[in-house]
Scaffold this active site. Sequence first.
Site, mmCIF file in Angstrom:
data_model
loop_
_atom_site.group_PDB
_atom_site.id
_atom_site.type_symbol
_atom_site.label_atom_id
_atom_site.label_comp_id
_atom_site.label_asym_id
_atom_site.label_seq_id
_atom_site.Cartn_x
_atom_site.Cartn_y
_atom_site.Cartn_z
ATOM 1 C CB SER A 444 42.772 103.896 -8.298
ATOM 2 O OG SER A 444 43.598 103.468 -9.310
ATOM 3 C CG HIS A 465 37.895 103.448 -6.717
ATOM 4 N ND1 HIS A 465 38.455 103.828 -5.525
ATOM 5 C CD2 HIS A 465 38.848 102.718 -7.337
ATOM 6 C CE1 HIS A 465 39.679 103.355 -5.421
ATOM 7 N NE2 HIS A 465 39.934 102.670 -6.506
ATOM 8 C CD GLU A 477 36.467 105.648 -2.513
ATOM 9 O OE1 GLU A 477 37.348 104.940 -3.058
ATOM 10 O OE2 GLU A 477 36.743 106.521 -1.681
ATOM 11 C CG ASN A 515 43.187 104.234 -2.978
ATOM 12 O OD1 ASN A 515 43.205 103.193 -2.331
ATOM 13 N ND2 ASN A 515 42.977 104.260 -4.276
#
Length: 733
Positions: A444, A465, A477, A515
């Site tokens: 991540s 991801h 992702e 994120n």
Amino acid sequence: MTDFTLDIDGDGIATITWDAVGKSMNVMTTEAFAELDALVDQVLSDDAIMGAVITSGKPDFAAGMDLNVLAKFKQDAGDNPAKGVFENVMLMHGILRKIERAGLDAKTNKGGKPIACAMPGTGLGIGFEIPLSCHRIFAADNPKAKIGLPEIMVGIFPGAGGTTRLARKLGAMAASPFLLEGKLLNPAKAKAAGLIDEVVPADELISAAKAWVKGATDADIVKPWDARGYKMPGGAPYHPAGFMTFLGASAMVHSKTQGAFPAPKALLSAVYEGAQVPFDTALRIEARWFTNVIMNPSSSAMINSLFINKQALEKGAVRPKNVPDMRVKKVGVIGAGMMGAGIALVSAMAGIKVVLLDQKQEAADKGKAYSATYADKGIKRKKSTAEQKEALLARITATTDYAALAGCDLIVEAVFEDFAIKEDVTKKVEAVIGADCIFASNTSTLPISELAKASQRPEQFIGIHFFSPVDKMALVEIIKGKKTGDKAVAKALDFVRQIRKTPIVVNDARFFYANRCIIPYINEGVRMLAEGVEPALIENAARQLGFPLGPLQLTDETSIDLAVKISTATKAAMGDAYPASLSDDVVFKMFEMGRLGRKSASGFYSYDERGKRTGLWQGLGEHWPVTKDQPSLTEVQHRLAMAQVLEAVRALEEGVLMDIREGDVGAILGWGFMPWSGGPFSWLDILGAAKAAEICDGLTAAHGERFTTPALLRDMAEKGEAFYERFAADKAA
Ligand code: NAD
């Protein structure tokens, strides 16, 4: 060639068959509606025809309306788009009402022709609104079929009479899960719920419908709401029981949507107002509210992001052309922890063979047991069977032996977030896999290009991801490292398609895309707490924007120690460039106090002994006293929204995002970004670049440089441009 055709049998029963030319599913278009209209006229005017069955020439009845048609209504109407939409909607009502009245005399309710609907499979949206206008609905006993009105999921509501008819058929209370939540049922359940009338074996579908048409009397074809003395089931709004229903429904809708979504509110108004007037007036009211929703920019933004662009991404809009089918047959999942176990499950559910590898057999078995537990839940809910569970588990091999990875065509690594461990695992895996195998990391935070340095074939190294929990979250992702090649991208996209999730492809940069945007949201909320903003104001401001969780609750859910870990790692990576931040002070203080969030049953919120959230922690004010002057709700909302949106714009400027559609779809599916807005770029388009730049300038002056208007946005503000104009898919390609 036409989408609708008509046949007449020896008994004088017409069969109107919907079989959209050149499509695998029936989807309603303006032209097709006109064809249906003409055939209905023929049925009603031809004395040789005694009744009709409307059915489909495809395995399913219909997937719904071509949503582009609604946009076209607006465009074609020139400078009075609302009028254009309303008139076109009333035309649809006219056709369906003609089917429903079927020639019945207005006064005597006699002399009509029976029209049944025979649904071989799925019927959604207009594909259920047409059946609702018929006099009897037959469905084949096809357990895979889904019946219902999912319009609310894309920001509109059933606008071809579905709202008014279902509310009158079932009553407002019983209709609400179907109208307000878009709940879909298989035929057996749809019958039990009163949505349809009969479920029959597939090979008897047409004959059963025809038999009914043959025997139907005038009384059988008069809808309850057209008969004398009709009363709405459960009571109309001013009936004591109905009063309670509508009162409760308004409260429920508001608590769920916080007033942020226009469609549920408009739907409820259509039902409430419609319930007090005759049926035809109710249809006009429905059409007016529907027009109101269509004219709201939120609805087109939601349709674009949640339907049109989401589907385009799922179908491979950004897949490298010239790479052949790269579907996965055998995947190796390394690390059987929370993420690995979920990845193994979704892969096995898609029929892919899985090797689930961990350091200890016990850990690997535990990861596999996650799939067993998942299957057990499905059996309990009657969604799965013991045989299906067995087949699912048979596809997963839990092991510690790297040799078992031989023959895998994709590896997904999900071991601890530690560079050295990932490096070591990459080498061990590459020693046993074939030359064509693609290696993906589920990291991540670690840059893919750096991780790829451990690989002998960095062009076959990529980031995939997932979001947690893997089986629930729809977004994946895909991250391209500097050297990642097209084959790896195609493989990742084909894999994501197999497991039925929605992909976005981004370039490698700190925190990738999702994120990167969500962390500033959390930080901004926590920073406001440190500044003395009332915590309830922060949380409610976010909820009223349509975020599923306020920033403080989100931090509790993801845990304070994770926030500490991310800050520490970012600081280490950025060195002196890392800005001192009030939010870090808060998070580290909470960590020191051992208030780690939900997992320690104490965080920004308090929890009872069963772990249930009971409210904001009363102790917050002691550490971060609330100031006397509080900011306005709008200012708090602008800070929370812009903190994320500006990151999205920067990600686009920097080339991390390559397609704004991915930025919008990814934001809604990845972290629940204001779904009513259609995503960050759609929101900026609704707002207008000039207004957005003005808000940012104000925020920069008051709160600092993190709100500086990005050059791209400034340029667009000066030129009066919108994102979806400047970065239209055809220009991007
Ligand atoms: P976890 O701690 O639950 O699981 C990691 C697993 O890897 C453990 O079972 C561990 O035994 C195993 N492992 C460690 N070293 C290994 C080795 N050398 N060989 C084989 N197995 C080994 O962690 P997680 O939450 O599942 O996260 C795994 C990865 O996914 C991390 O890179 C994380 O950053 C990433 N990720 C996590 C989330 C999340 O929400 N937890 C979301 C997206 C991505």
